[in-house]
Design an enzyme around this catalytic site. Sequence first.
Site, short mmCIF file in Angstrom:
data_model
loop_
_atom_site.label_atom_id
_atom_site.label_comp_id
_atom_site.label_asym_id
_atom_site.label_seq_id
_atom_site.Cartn_x
_atom_site.Cartn_y
_atom_site.Cartn_z
N HIS A 192 105.33 -19.74 -0.48
CA HIS A 192 104.87 -19.91 0.90
C HIS A 192 104.71 -21.37 1.26
O HIS A 192 105.23 -21.84 2.28
CB HIS A 192 103.54 -19.17 1.11
CG HIS A 192 102.95 -19.40 2.47
ND1 HIS A 192 102.10 -20.45 2.75
CD2 HIS A 192 103.09 -18.72 3.63
CE1 HIS A 192 101.75 -20.41 4.02
NE2 HIS A 192 102.35 -19.38 4.58
N HIS B 156 102.25 -8.24 2.02
CA HIS B 156 102.32 -9.66 2.36
C HIS B 156 102.40 -10.52 1.11
O HIS B 156 101.46 -10.56 0.31
CB HIS B 156 101.07 -10.02 3.17
CG HIS B 156 101.02 -11.42 3.64
ND1 HIS B 156 99.94 -12.25 3.40
CD2 HIS B 156 101.89 -12.14 4.38
CE1 HIS B 156 100.14 -13.42 3.96
NE2 HIS B 156 101.33 -13.38 4.55
#
Length: 236
Positions: A48, A6
């Site tokens: 992100h 991730h």
Amino acid sequence: MQIIAHRGSSAYAPENTLAAFKKALDQEADAIELDVRLSKDGVPVICHDATINRTSNGKGYIHNLTVDQLKKYDFGSSFNKKYKGETIPTLDETLSLISDQPRTIHIELKNGPVIPKDLERKVLDLVYHHGVENKVVYSAFDHVSLQRLTNIDPDAKIGLLFHINLINLFDYIQNTGLRVYSIHPNHFYVTEEMIIEAHQRNIEVNIYTVNNRNEANMYESLGIDGLITNDPLILK
């Protein structure tokens, strides 16, 4: 079950940096997940958040900063001083690093607070330029973005991200008209029944974000296909 790193190996290196992606490769993660946004000058970069406030020593929205401006900031020191000088990577740089590796690449398309209509085209162009189109799964919480992407490339593998627990999930999936390759629900919504029905429809189930070994073992026993985790060594 695939181990999907991730934002790279983000438990061991600053998230969404080349250092994190290199660490994930070293730790033999099965796949790498990353987030893509467009800079002010229309370059796909890896981050992100909509801003660089949390992950760098700078401030501002990515869509208001050019690549040259973004590259001036330090994206490593806030994680650990040994990563001082780590810069925001472009998607081009990232694919140059990992394109020759036998890894699945999960590219999450990030939108908001602006919705750039050319994000999908520019990401696809780079994926095809690097010849990794058969190794990429595109995911997003913005399912309209995925629709735009499949309008350009009908063969793209689509992963629907969910942060809510939908009523009649598979009716929703069918009504999208998309050829869905995988679903990526928040892990605490996952049930064995959901996994079984997904598999009956030839849809993979990749869950996020699990960093606890006991939970990882439990979800593996339920039959999920992929575990999105900050720690690629979670089961080692």
